[in-house]
Design a protein around this motif. Structure first.
Motif, mmCIF file in Angstrom:
data_model
loop_
_atom_site.group_PDB
_atom_site.id
_atom_site.type_symbol
_atom_site.label_atom_id
_atom_site.label_comp_id
_atom_site.label_asym_id
_atom_site.label_seq_id
_atom_site.Cartn_x
_atom_site.Cartn_y
_atom_site.Cartn_z
ATOM 1 N N GLY A 25 70.978 78.612 25.797
ATOM 2 C CA GLY A 25 69.714 78.340 26.476
ATOM 3 C C GLY A 25 69.050 79.545 27.114
ATOM 4 O O GLY A 25 68.047 79.400 27.817
ATOM 5 N N ALA A 26 69.570 80.729 26.874
ATOM 6 C CA ALA A 26 69.059 81.923 27.570
ATOM 7 C C ALA A 26 68.152 82.809 26.726
ATOM 8 O O ALA A 26 67.675 83.831 27.216
ATOM 9 C CB ALA A 26 70.229 82.756 28.086
ATOM 10 N N TRP A 27 67.892 82.436 25.503
ATOM 11 C CA TRP A 27 67.119 83.311 24.622
ATOM 12 C C TRP A 27 65.694 83.559 25.109
ATOM 13 O O TRP A 27 65.104 84.598 24.793
ATOM 14 C CB TRP A 27 67.127 82.782 23.191
ATOM 15 C CG TRP A 27 68.475 82.981 22.571
ATOM 16 C CD1 TRP A 27 69.459 82.048 22.431
ATOM 17 C CD2 TRP A 27 69.011 84.207 22.073
ATOM 18 N NE1 TRP A 27 70.581 82.617 21.869
ATOM 19 C CE2 TRP A 27 70.329 83.950 21.632
ATOM 20 C CE3 TRP A 27 68.516 85.502 21.945
ATOM 21 C CZ2 TRP A 27 71.145 84.926 21.072
ATOM 22 C CZ3 TRP A 27 69.329 86.481 21.387
ATOM 23 C CH2 TRP A 27 70.620 86.180 20.970
ATOM 24 N N ASN A 28 65.146 82.651 25.886
ATOM 25 C CA ASN A 28 63.783 82.846 26.401
ATOM 26 C C ASN A 28 63.759 83.372 27.835
ATOM 27 O O ASN A 28 62.689 83.502 28.427
ATOM 28 C CB ASN A 28 62.981 81.548 26.299
ATOM 29 C CG ASN A 28 62.703 81.198 24.851
ATOM 30 O OD1 ASN A 28 62.376 82.063 24.045
ATOM 31 N ND2 ASN A 28 62.873 79.936 24.500
ATOM 32 N N ASP A 29 64.924 83.690 28.385
ATOM 33 C CA ASP A 29 65.002 84.226 29.745
ATOM 34 C C ASP A 29 64.403 85.624 29.803
ATOM 35 O O ASP A 29 64.413 86.360 28.811
ATOM 36 C CB ASP A 29 66.450 84.258 30.226
ATOM 37 C CG ASP A 29 67.010 82.873 30.508
ATOM 38 O OD1 ASP A 29 66.252 81.888 30.399
ATOM 39 O OD2 ASP A 29 68.208 82.788 30.827
ATOM 40 N N SER A 37 61.400 88.827 26.532
ATOM 41 C CA SER A 37 62.481 87.887 26.819
ATOM 42 C C SER A 37 63.760 88.438 26.189
ATOM 43 O O SER A 37 63.733 89.451 25.468
ATOM 44 C CB SER A 37 62.156 86.523 26.202
ATOM 45 O OG SER A 37 62.169 86.621 24.771
ATOM 46 N N VAL A 38 64.863 87.751 26.414
ATOM 47 C CA VAL A 38 66.121 88.126 25.774
ATOM 48 C C VAL A 38 65.927 88.149 24.260
ATOM 49 O O VAL A 38 66.344 89.093 23.575
ATOM 50 C CB VAL A 38 67.254 87.155 26.195
ATOM 51 C CG1 VAL A 38 68.486 87.328 25.326
ATOM 52 C CG2 VAL A 38 67.584 87.337 27.673
ATOM 53 N N ARG A 39 65.283 87.129 23.735
ATOM 54 C CA ARG A 39 65.031 87.061 22.286
ATOM 55 C C ARG A 39 64.185 88.238 21.806
ATOM 56 O O ARG A 39 64.481 88.849 20.780
ATOM 57 C CB ARG A 39 64.370 85.726 21.939
ATOM 58 C CG ARG A 39 64.147 85.540 20.454
ATOM 59 C CD ARG A 39 63.487 84.191 20.139
ATOM 60 N NE ARG A 39 63.278 84.058 18.719
ATOM 61 C CZ ARG A 39 64.167 83.586 17.855
ATOM 62 N NH1 ARG A 39 65.340 83.167 18.289
ATOM 63 N NH2 ARG A 39 63.898 83.525 16.573
ATOM 64 N N ASN A 43 65.319 91.026 19.190
ATOM 65 C CA ASN A 43 64.483 91.186 18.003
ATOM 66 C C ASN A 43 64.076 92.652 17.824
ATOM 67 O O ASN A 43 64.073 93.187 16.710
ATOM 68 C CB ASN A 43 63.247 90.288 18.095
ATOM 69 C CG ASN A 43 62.504 90.194 16.789
ATOM 70 O OD1 ASN A 43 62.988 89.593 15.827
ATOM 71 N ND2 ASN A 43 61.322 90.780 16.743
ATOM 72 N N HIS A 44 63.729 93.311 18.931
ATOM 73 C CA HIS A 44 63.368 94.726 18.890
ATOM 74 C C HIS A 44 64.519 95.560 18.320
ATOM 75 O O HIS A 44 64.318 96.395 17.434
ATOM 76 C CB HIS A 44 63.002 95.209 20.299
ATOM 77 C CG HIS A 44 62.969 96.685 20.451
ATOM 78 N ND1 HIS A 44 62.005 97.481 19.860
ATOM 79 C CD2 HIS A 44 63.777 97.533 21.139
ATOM 80 C CE1 HIS A 44 62.228 98.751 20.164
ATOM 81 N NE2 HIS A 44 63.303 98.799 20.940
#
Length: 186
Positions: A25-29, A37-39, A43-44
């Motif tokens: 649940g933390a990928w958008n943190d 965000s974390v995602r 991604n970068h």
């Protein structure tokens, strides 16, 4: 003398270990990179490591094109990282960094690219750890090399939008100095 090429494999592994720690649940943190965000952060790094084999093989930017733009993580961010890291890790092994490459910002030595990649991995390892509220320490050898690179280039970075402005610090801790030079409040 230790150099970035020596440290990149370990930095890839350490960042990968952080990716595996990201709770579902933390990928958008948020992260210390205020626009990411974390995602976005992962991604970068996936994009950077998908590019690495092409750059190290001398393929022109135009040949690669925009294939690594946008979302590279899909439904399985950890798997996307692992695949990119494997390809990048193989490319860094036994590579010859004696040449130059024409980047989007101009021509630079491949040794400079290795330094930049190490800085990206090291600083973003810290960003990711903070984004998922995990403690952690950075590799002292990587910090030492990254700090020397940051000190030599911080003025050149001004106004490019690639990092936040440096944050003054009186700390003698090399980690705090590195993070402060790259615009992170510690």
């Amino acid at each position: 003398m230790i150099n970035a090429l020596d440290l990149i494999p370990g930095a890839i592994d350490r960042f990968g270990a952080r990716v595996l720690e990201v709770p579902a649940g933390a990928w958008n943190d948020p992260t210390p990179c205020t626009e990411w965000s974390v995602r976005d952060l992962v991604n970068h790094l996936v994009g950077e490591h998908l590019w690495a084999p092409h750059i190290l093989a001398g393929e022109p930017l135009e040949q690669v094109g925009d294939r690594y733009d946008g979302d590279l993580l899909g439904d399985d961010p950890a798997k996307a990282w692992e695949q990119a890291a494997q390809r990048s890790g193989k490319a860094w092994l036994d590579t010859d960094l004696s040449g130059n490459y024409r980047f989007s910002f101009g021509e630079a030595q491949l040794t400079t690219y290795a330094d930049q990649m190490l800085v990206d991995l090291t600083v973003h390892e810290w960003d990711l750890a903070r984004g998922i509220a995990q403690p952690g320490s950075l590799d002292p050898d990587a910090v030492e090399l990254c700090l020397a690179y940051a000190r030599a280039n911080v003025k050149r970075w001004d106004g490019l939008g690639i990092i936040a402005p440096p944050i003054p610090t009186d700390s003698t801790d090399p980690v705090v100095q590195l993070l402060s030079l790259t615009g992170r409040a510690v």
